[in-house]
Every structure is written in C-alpha cells, then in structure tokens.
Design a protein around this motif. Sequence first.
Motif, PDB file in Angstrom:
ATOM      1  N   LEU A 143      23.040  46.839  48.480  1.00 10.65           N
ATOM      2  CA  LEU A 143      22.699  45.785  47.520  1.00 10.65           C
ATOM      3  C   LEU A 143      22.697  46.325  46.090  1.00 10.65           C
ATOM      4  O   LEU A 143      23.147  45.648  45.162  1.00 10.65           O
ATOM      5  CB  LEU A 143      21.348  45.171  47.868  1.00 10.65           C
ATOM      6  N   ASP A 144      22.203  47.536  45.907  1.00 12.17           N
ATOM      7  CA  ASP A 144      22.212  48.147  44.576  1.00 12.17           C
ATOM      8  C   ASP A 144      23.638  48.320  44.070  1.00 12.17           C
ATOM      9  O   ASP A 144      23.932  48.079  42.891  1.00 12.17           O
ATOM     10  CB  ASP A 144      21.515  49.512  44.604  1.00 12.17           C
ATOM     11  N   LEU A 145      24.534  48.752  44.956  1.00 14.46           N
ATOM     12  CA  LEU A 145      25.929  48.953  44.566  1.00 14.46           C
ATOM     13  C   LEU A 145      26.587  47.637  44.169  1.00 14.46           C
ATOM     14  O   LEU A 145      27.299  47.568  43.161  1.00 14.46           O
ATOM     15  CB  LEU A 145      26.709  49.594  45.720  1.00 14.46           C
ATOM     16  N   VAL A 146      26.355  46.591  44.948  1.00 19.27           N
ATOM     17  CA  VAL A 146      26.932  45.281  44.629  1.00 19.27           C
ATOM     18  C   VAL A 146      26.404  44.784  43.289  1.00 19.27           C
ATOM     19  O   VAL A 146      27.164  44.291  42.445  1.00 19.27           O
ATOM     20  CB  VAL A 146      26.625  44.272  45.749  1.00 19.27           C
ATOM     21  N   GLN A 147      25.102  44.931  43.067  1.00 21.95           N
ATOM     22  CA  GLN A 147      24.516  44.477  41.807  1.00 21.95           C
ATOM     23  C   GLN A 147      25.069  45.261  40.626  1.00 21.95           C
ATOM     24  O   GLN A 147      25.397  44.687  39.572  1.00 21.95           O
ATOM     25  CB  GLN A 147      22.988  44.633  41.855  1.00 21.95           C
ATOM     26  N   LYS A 148      25.225  46.551  40.781  1.00 20.13           N
ATOM     27  CA  LYS A 148      25.779  47.387  39.712  1.00 20.13           C
ATOM     28  C   LYS A 148      27.232  46.998  39.419  1.00 20.13           C
ATOM     29  O   LYS A 148      27.659  46.975  38.255  1.00 20.13           O
ATOM     30  CB  LYS A 148      25.695  48.857  40.110  1.00 20.13           C
ATOM     31  N   THR A 149      27.980  46.688  40.468  1.00 21.88           N
ATOM     32  CA  THR A 149      29.389  46.345  40.303  1.00 21.88           C
ATOM     33  C   THR A 149      29.567  45.013  39.584  1.00 21.88           C
ATOM     34  O   THR A 149      30.427  44.879  38.708  1.00 21.88           O
ATOM     35  CB  THR A 149      30.081  46.282  41.678  1.00 21.88           C
ATOM     36  N   PHE A 150      28.759  44.028  39.937  1.00 25.20           N
ATOM     37  CA  PHE A 150      28.913  42.685  39.374  1.00 25.20           C
ATOM     38  C   PHE A 150      28.142  42.480  38.070  1.00 25.20           C
ATOM     39  O   PHE A 150      28.451  41.574  37.302  1.00 25.20           O
ATOM     40  CB  PHE A 150      28.464  41.631  40.390  1.00 25.20           C
ATOM     41  N   GLY A 151      27.119  43.292  37.839  1.00 25.51           N
ATOM     42  CA  GLY A 151      26.288  43.121  36.649  1.00 25.51           C
ATOM     43  C   GLY A 151      24.866  42.803  37.046  1.00 25.51           C
ATOM     44  O   GLY A 151      24.624  42.082  38.032  1.00 25.51           O
ATOM     45  N   SER A 152      23.926  43.327  36.300  1.00 27.48           N
ATOM     46  CA  SER A 152      22.508  43.246  36.680  1.00 27.48           C
ATOM     47  C   SER A 152      21.976  41.824  36.770  1.00 27.48           C
ATOM     48  O   SER A 152      21.018  41.562  37.499  1.00 27.48           O
ATOM     49  CB  SER A 152      21.657  44.056  35.690  1.00 27.48           C
ATOM     50  N   THR A 154      23.844  39.114  37.635  1.00 22.01           N
ATOM     51  CA  THR A 154      24.742  38.289  38.447  1.00 22.01           C
ATOM     52  C   THR A 154      24.182  38.067  39.845  1.00 22.01           C
ATOM     53  O   THR A 154      23.773  39.013  40.513  1.00 22.01           O
ATOM     54  CB  THR A 154      26.129  38.950  38.569  1.00 22.01           C
ATOM     55  N   LYS A 155      24.162  36.807  40.271  1.00 22.24           N
ATOM     56  CA  LYS A 155      23.831  36.502  41.660  1.00 22.24           C
ATOM     57  C   LYS A 155      25.112  36.587  42.490  1.00 22.24           C
ATOM     58  O   LYS A 155      26.209  36.419  41.972  1.00 22.24           O
ATOM     59  CB  LYS A 155      23.208  35.114  41.764  1.00 22.24           C
ATOM     60  N   PHE A 156      24.952  36.851  43.787  1.00 22.62           N
ATOM     61  CA  PHE A 156      26.147  37.038  44.595  1.00 22.62           C
ATOM     62  C   PHE A 156      25.932  36.514  46.011  1.00 22.62           C
ATOM     63  O   PHE A 156      24.806  36.306  46.465  1.00 22.62           O
ATOM     64  CB  PHE A 156      26.553  38.518  44.634  1.00 22.62           C
ATOM     65  N   ASP A 157      27.056  36.281  46.681  1.00 26.33           N
ATOM     66  CA  ASP A 157      27.063  35.787  48.051  1.00 26.33           C
ATOM     67  C   ASP A 157      27.739  36.801  48.969  1.00 26.33           C
ATOM     68  O   ASP A 157      28.567  37.609  48.527  1.00 26.33           O
ATOM     69  CB  ASP A 157      27.849  34.471  48.158  1.00 26.33           C
ATOM     70  N   LEU A 158      27.409  36.717  50.250  1.00 23.65           N
ATOM     71  CA  LEU A 158      27.992  37.570  51.269  1.00 23.65           C
ATOM     72  C   LEU A 158      28.842  36.722  52.207  1.00 23.65           C
ATOM     73  O   LEU A 158      28.428  35.641  52.634  1.00 23.65           O
ATOM     74  CB  LEU A 158      26.881  38.251  52.067  1.00 23.65           C
ATOM     75  N   PHE A 159      30.036  37.222  52.553  1.00 26.87           N
ATOM     76  CA  PHE A 159      30.948  36.496  53.426  1.00 26.87           C
ATOM     77  C   PHE A 159      31.517  37.425  54.484  1.00 26.87           C
ATOM     78  O   PHE A 159      31.696  38.619  54.253  1.00 26.87           O
ATOM     79  CB  PHE A 159      32.108  35.888  52.625  1.00 26.87           C
ATOM     80  N   THR A 160      31.815  36.866  55.637  1.00 24.84           N
ATOM     81  CA  THR A 160      32.515  37.576  56.689  1.00 24.84           C
ATOM     82  C   THR A 160      33.202  36.546  57.568  1.00 24.84           C
ATOM     83  O   THR A 160      32.897  35.350  57.490  1.00 24.84           O
ATOM     84  CB  THR A 160      31.564  38.449  57.526  1.00 24.84           C
ATOM     85  N   SER A 161      34.137  36.968  58.399  1.00 27.54           N
ATOM     86  CA  SER A 161      34.758  36.053  59.350  1.00 27.54           C
ATOM     87  C   SER A 161      33.774  35.787  60.487  1.00 27.54           C
ATOM     88  O   SER A 161      33.156  36.713  61.019  1.00 27.54           O
ATOM     89  CB  SER A 161      36.049  36.652  59.910  1.00 27.54           C
ATOM     90  N   MET A 189      35.311  41.312  43.353  1.00 28.03           N
ATOM     91  CA  MET A 189      34.885  41.294  44.741  1.00 28.03           C
ATOM     92  C   MET A 189      34.544  42.710  45.180  1.00 28.03           C
ATOM     93  O   MET A 189      35.010  43.686  44.592  1.00 28.03           O
ATOM     94  CB  MET A 189      35.949  40.683  45.650  1.00 28.03           C
ATOM     95  N   MET A 190      33.712  42.807  46.207  1.00 32.41           N
ATOM     96  CA  MET A 190      33.364  44.078  46.811  1.00 32.41           C
ATOM     97  C   MET A 190      33.506  43.946  48.316  1.00 32.41           C
ATOM     98  O   MET A 190      32.962  43.011  48.908  1.00 32.41           O
ATOM     99  CB  MET A 190      31.921  44.465  46.458  1.00 32.41           C
ATOM    100  N   GLY A 206      35.178  48.251  45.288  1.00 27.12           N
ATOM    101  CA  GLY A 206      35.232  47.070  44.442  1.00 27.12           C
ATOM    102  C   GLY A 206      36.606  46.842  43.853  1.00 27.12           C
ATOM    103  O   GLY A 206      37.352  47.790  43.580  1.00 27.12           O
ATOM    104  N   HIS A 207      36.950  45.576  43.661  1.00 21.62           N
ATOM    105  CA  HIS A 207      38.173  45.164  42.974  1.00 21.62           C
ATOM    106  C   HIS A 207      37.734  44.222  41.850  1.00 21.62           C
ATOM    107  O   HIS A 207      37.222  43.136  42.109  1.00 21.62           O
ATOM    108  CB  HIS A 207      39.126  44.457  43.946  1.00 21.62           C
ATOM    109  N   LEU A 208      37.958  44.655  40.622  1.00 18.94           N
ATOM    110  CA  LEU A 208      37.290  44.003  39.500  1.00 18.94           C
ATOM    111  C   LEU A 208      38.227  43.352  38.495  1.00 18.94           C
ATOM    112  O   LEU A 208      37.761  42.779  37.501  1.00 18.94           O
ATOM    113  CB  LEU A 208      36.415  45.035  38.762  1.00 18.94           C
ATOM    114  N   ASP A 209      39.543  43.414  38.721  1.00 20.02           N
ATOM    115  CA  ASP A 209      40.478  42.940  37.701  1.00 20.02           C
ATOM    116  C   ASP A 209      41.168  41.625  38.061  1.00 20.02           C
ATOM    117  O   ASP A 209      42.099  41.200  37.377  1.00 20.02           O
ATOM    118  CB  ASP A 209      41.534  44.005  37.417  1.00 20.02           C
TER     119      ASP A 209
END
Length: 277
Positions: A143-152, A154-161, A189-190, A206-209
């Motif tokens: 969770l820390d990595l996702v928050q750091k990647t998207f910005g402090s 930023t809220k985020f969602d989790l997805f999977t098949s 995305m991460m 992460g893919h950020l571009d």
Amino acid sequence: MDFGFASCCLFLFVVLVLQCGYGISASMAINQQGADTSQKNPMINKDDIKPYYNVWFTPKDLYKGFTMPIYFAKSDPSNSPHFLTREESESIPFSISKLDNLLSLFSIPKETPQAKAITYTLNNCDEEVEGHHICVSSLESMLDLVQKTFGSSTKFDLFTSITYPSQNSPILQNYTFLKVPQQFQVQKMMACHPMPYPYAVFYCHGHLDGSTRVFKIPLKGANGDKVDAIAVCHSHTSNWDEDHISFKILNMKPRSGPVCHIIPHNNFVWLPLVSGQ
C-alpha cells in the motif's frame, strides 16, 4: 463499477483477497507455480510453450466476439502463502546473500524445487531496476508503494480478474469477449505479481506515462464459465527481450509492436480512483 472496489472498503478487500488465495506456496512443485526458475525471466522460453502462456493477444483483438484460449489456474487457499506483518517481514533477511540461512529457517533442503523457487525469487527481487519496481512482502509495504507511486493525496482502487468456474472447468479453454472491452481512463497503473516463496511476496512495477492501458472484459468460456477479466496492453515493447514468449505466442517479430495480456486472478492491478469508473 463492475469489479472495482471503492477506497473506503479497499483495506478490508485487500486483506480478504490476499489472505484467501492468490499465489503458490514455495512448498509446492515448481510446475504448479507458473514460473520457470531455470531462467532469469519466466516469460522467456520460446522453445517450450507452457499452458499458462495462453494469455496474450494484440490491441486489434479488442472487440466483441473475439475468441482465444486463456489459462486460468485453480488455487487452493489452504496452500497459499499469507502476508506477514511489516514487523515480521522486516525481521527476516530477504537477500540472495542470505540464502543458506533462509533455507535453514524454512527447513528447506538445498537442490530441491522449493530451494530453486526461493533462489529464483531472491535473484529477481535483488536485481536493481530503474523506476517504480520493487518486491514487497507485507500488505503495508504494498500500500505504501502504491501511494508513493500515485501521489500522497491520490485515492486508488484494486482490480483483478474474477473467475466463476464450474465444478469441472478446464484450466485452459477458449473464451469469447462478450462486450467491447472498456478502457480505464487513467495515465498511471501499478501491477503486482506473486512470487514463489514460503510467505507472500509480490513483485510490483509501475507504468506512469500512459503507454500501458488497462481494460475490463467480460468473458464466457466454451465450457460456459464466466470471467470478469482485467487486461493490460503495453504500447512499447522495443526494450523487451527478443525471445519474450508473447512474440512467439502471437507469431510476431520481436519488439515489432504492442501486445496485451489477461491478468491472472492471483495478480493485481492498482489504478488511481477516477469518478464514475
């Protein structure tokens, strides 16, 4: 949303999913892990096409009615490794230089498939990679990595098949896209992939571009099984190994164009939260 989860419920969902069956324990056979530990990259093996490589397609296939063979592994939650707490994971060395100590700690003999799985994971996780690429061994660290990647902020969602298998579902069968794939309108995305290890370890990148696009696709199998699938399309493959298995599966010239793949149900995609999506 069809299969996203609002951030207010995110932590509970993550705990339930990640503790209930997503990966493969290092105590299981290597062949069950979907990882070829004899090679540095499990996706580079152009001469040995394994069933679990059947996840690849191209952007031109993103239409209603497209049919392809897809592998969805079955997992037993009782055999899946669980996350340690951050304190627990930080108290255990996680480095190839400590391999002998770790094998002793886990009571795993050398030269066994389990030892090879641990070596494979440590080698890959020890490798320095530019950008937001890291192995995590606790939910807090992920969770820390996702928050750091998207910005402090930023809220985020989790997805999977999400699979809905019948009792006798084959793990490899033809699936048809029931609708035109719907793209998530995000630039970042991460992705996090489980690694073979005695406890839960995920390799996250992460893919950020905006060059990596994420889609949700409802699927129906030839056996009648349904899947709410997540797929990722990579626009740039020019820096991929020329022997990457996707080029072999898709009969493409190496590094010749974009490729897509279905996200297995034991892998995860994190996206910034977009209103109405």
